[in-house]
Each structure stands twice: as C-alpha cells, then as structure tokens.
Design a protein around this motif. Sequence first.
Motif, short mmCIF file in Angstrom:
data_model
loop_
_atom_site.label_atom_id
_atom_site.label_comp_id
_atom_site.label_asym_id
_atom_site.label_seq_id
_atom_site.Cartn_x
_atom_site.Cartn_y
_atom_site.Cartn_z
N LEU A 1 43.08 36.92 18.31
CA LEU A 1 43.84 36.49 17.36
C LEU A 1 44.14 35.15 17.16
N VAL A 2 44.89 34.62 18.67
CA VAL A 2 45.36 33.53 18.59
C VAL A 2 44.48 32.35 18.92
N LEU A 3 43.44 32.60 19.82
CA LEU A 3 42.78 31.39 20.25
C LEU A 3 41.45 31.21 19.27
N ALA A 4 41.32 32.13 18.40
CA ALA A 4 40.29 31.74 17.30
C ALA A 4 40.66 30.82 16.40
N HIS A 5 41.72 30.27 16.18
CA HIS A 5 42.36 29.55 15.53
C HIS A 5 42.94 28.02 16.25
N HIS A 6 43.61 28.44 17.38
CA HIS A 6 44.16 27.38 18.10
C HIS A 6 43.69 27.38 19.45
N HIS A 7 42.96 26.63 20.03
CA HIS A 7 42.33 26.44 21.45
C HIS A 7 42.89 25.44 22.05
N ARG A 8 43.96 24.76 22.01
CA ARG A 8 44.43 23.62 22.65
C ARG A 8 44.94 24.18 23.88
N HIS A 9 45.46 25.24 24.07
CA HIS A 9 45.90 25.83 25.43
C HIS A 9 45.15 26.81 26.02
N LEU A 10 43.62 26.65 25.60
CA LEU A 10 42.75 27.70 26.08
C LEU A 10 42.71 27.97 27.73
N VAL A 11 42.90 26.97 28.14
CA VAL A 11 42.87 26.95 30.01
C VAL A 11 44.05 27.74 30.32
N ALA A 12 45.31 27.29 29.76
CA ALA A 12 46.38 27.82 30.29
C ALA A 12 46.59 29.46 30.07
N ALA A 13 46.25 29.58 28.57
CA ALA A 13 46.25 31.00 28.15
C ALA A 13 45.29 31.70 29.04
N THR A 14 44.00 31.29 29.35
CA THR A 14 43.02 32.22 30.20
C THR A 14 43.56 32.42 31.58
N LEU A 15 44.21 31.52 32.16
CA LEU A 15 44.64 31.66 33.60
C LEU A 15 45.89 32.52 33.50
N GLY A 16 46.79 32.44 32.39
CA GLY A 16 47.98 33.37 32.41
C GLY A 16 47.62 34.70 32.00
N GLY A 17 47.02 34.96 31.11
CA GLY A 17 46.26 36.09 30.77
C GLY A 17 45.81 36.91 31.88
N GLY A 18 44.81 36.32 32.40
CA GLY A 18 44.11 36.83 33.63
C GLY A 18 44.80 36.87 34.82
N LEU A 19 46.07 36.34 35.07
CA LEU A 19 46.82 36.61 36.27
C LEU A 19 47.66 37.99 35.87
N ALA A 20 48.04 37.95 34.51
CA ALA A 20 48.62 39.14 34.18
C ALA A 20 47.94 40.41 34.22
N ILE A 21 46.87 40.30 33.74
CA ILE A 21 45.81 41.49 33.99
C ILE A 21 45.63 41.83 35.32
N VAL A 22 45.50 41.01 36.20
CA VAL A 22 45.26 41.24 37.72
C VAL A 22 46.27 41.93 38.27
N ALA A 23 47.51 41.19 38.22
CA ALA A 23 48.83 41.80 38.72
C ALA A 23 48.97 43.26 38.28
N VAL A 24 49.07 43.66 36.95
CA VAL A 24 49.24 44.91 36.46
C VAL A 24 48.35 45.67 37.23
N GLY A 25 46.99 45.43 37.36
CA GLY A 25 45.96 46.35 38.05
C GLY A 25 46.41 46.58 39.57
N VAL A 26 46.79 45.33 40.14
CA VAL A 26 47.17 45.62 41.64
C VAL A 26 48.26 46.54 41.74
N SER A 27 49.39 46.22 40.95
CA SER A 27 50.38 47.06 40.98
C SER A 27 50.20 48.52 41.04
N ARG A 28 49.11 48.90 40.26
CA ARG A 28 49.20 50.54 40.26
C ARG A 28 48.24 50.92 41.58
N VAL A 29 47.58 50.01 42.03
CA VAL A 29 47.20 50.41 43.60
C VAL A 29 48.13 50.49 44.65
#
Length: 244
Positions: free
Chosen positions: A166-194
Amino acid sequence: MTLSRTSEPADPVPPVRPVPAASPVLIAVVVTLVALGAFLALWATLVSTPFLAAFDTAVVTEIAAHRPAGLTAVMVVVTDLGSPTAMITLLVVVALVLGLRRRSWHPVSFGLGGLAAVLVVDVGMKLVVVRPRPPLELRAVAASGFSFPSGHALVSAGVLLLIAHLVLAHHHRHLVAATLGGGLAIVAVGVSRVVLGVHYPSDVLAGWCLAVVAVGAVVVVDLVVARRRDGLSGEVPRRPFDGS
C-alpha cells in the motif's frame, strides 16, 4: 602522382535497445509460486520423514534448557507487539489513514481483502495439518490451538507485506529502510515464538511462506484489476514505485 582513396562511410552503429522491465504482475506471480513451492516442500518433509520433526524438537528443547529470564521477558514483549490483534489493529489504522489521505476506498478494500486471505490461510492450514504444539514443560508462556503454521509469524508477515504494498507502491524513497525494518520485525516475531517454546522452527518458516502466498495472490489480483481499470478509462497505467 599519388592516387587518393575515397573513404567509404562507416556502417551505422545500431541503437542500444533498453531491456524491458519485468511486469509487476509476472514478478508477483513468480514470487507467490516460489513461496508456495517452498511451503509444500516443507510440509512434505514434515509429514514424510522424521528428520524435520526431530530437528524441531531438539531446537526447542535446547532453547528451553538455556533460556534466561531476561531473554524471556524481551521475547514476551516482541511476541505481544507481533500478535494478530496488534498487527490487525495496525493494518486497519494504516488503511484508514491512507484511504483518507488519498480519498479512495482502495487502501481499505485491499487491506481487508488481504487480511481475510491471511486469516483464512492461517486457520485453514492449522485445521488441515493439526500439528500439536511443543510440550507444556518447554513453554514459557501460555498458548492454545494447533502449531503449524505459526499464526504470529503468518499474520505479522502478512500484515507488514500488505502495508508495504500500500505504501511503497506510491512512495519508494524509503524503500531500503522500510525493507530492512519490516524484515527485522518479521524475523523478531518469528524467533520469539520459538524462544518462548510455543512453536517449532518449521512452524515459523511455514507461516512466512504462507504469508507471501496469501499476500502475493491478493497483490496479483489488485494489479490485474488496476491494469484493466486504467485500460478501460484510457489512463496511462501508473508504474509501480514511480514515486507519484
């Protein structure tokens, strides 16, 4: 007397044609199929060989035996932030804000449609696989329901992928930061369950794969509908990530 040679004109250099960019629909289809293939391979390995189940049990048992109280407290915070309730609330807020700013129902309809797909896949696969959770003595927090796939991993990854579209389809100026931040959040949640002993590693991997499958399918439909709508209205289709 010296005879002068008439110079012949050099052959013209053919212009370099730009390589056409891959279609966003094609990219989404390929990514979705790759994620689906990875999930099916993981599921087949789980049900056909004892290796993966033994590995899962060994990992969770080893973590539970050496899990410090401080790490447990941090993982509880992470898992609460990545809970389905928190992630669904985040998606609803983002979709409403974007809808109001763009004066369009598209962010809301896309967000709700994507969320429905994620939840259906989560509940449906749990009922199909019916894998029990790790034993109670290995758990640091209470949890109910089946184990495969991890709902926290699936919903958190699915919601963040929906927001990214929804966001990056219109604004990709922060694409790298958003990708890294989102990826870290996804990994952190998954690791927490284990780490908390309520899911096996393969549960989390399955959740991530299915999140890509569910969101990918919704993105494909969204892109196809947008292309047809733009074609019927005579507008030039907006290129993804064009910053407009």
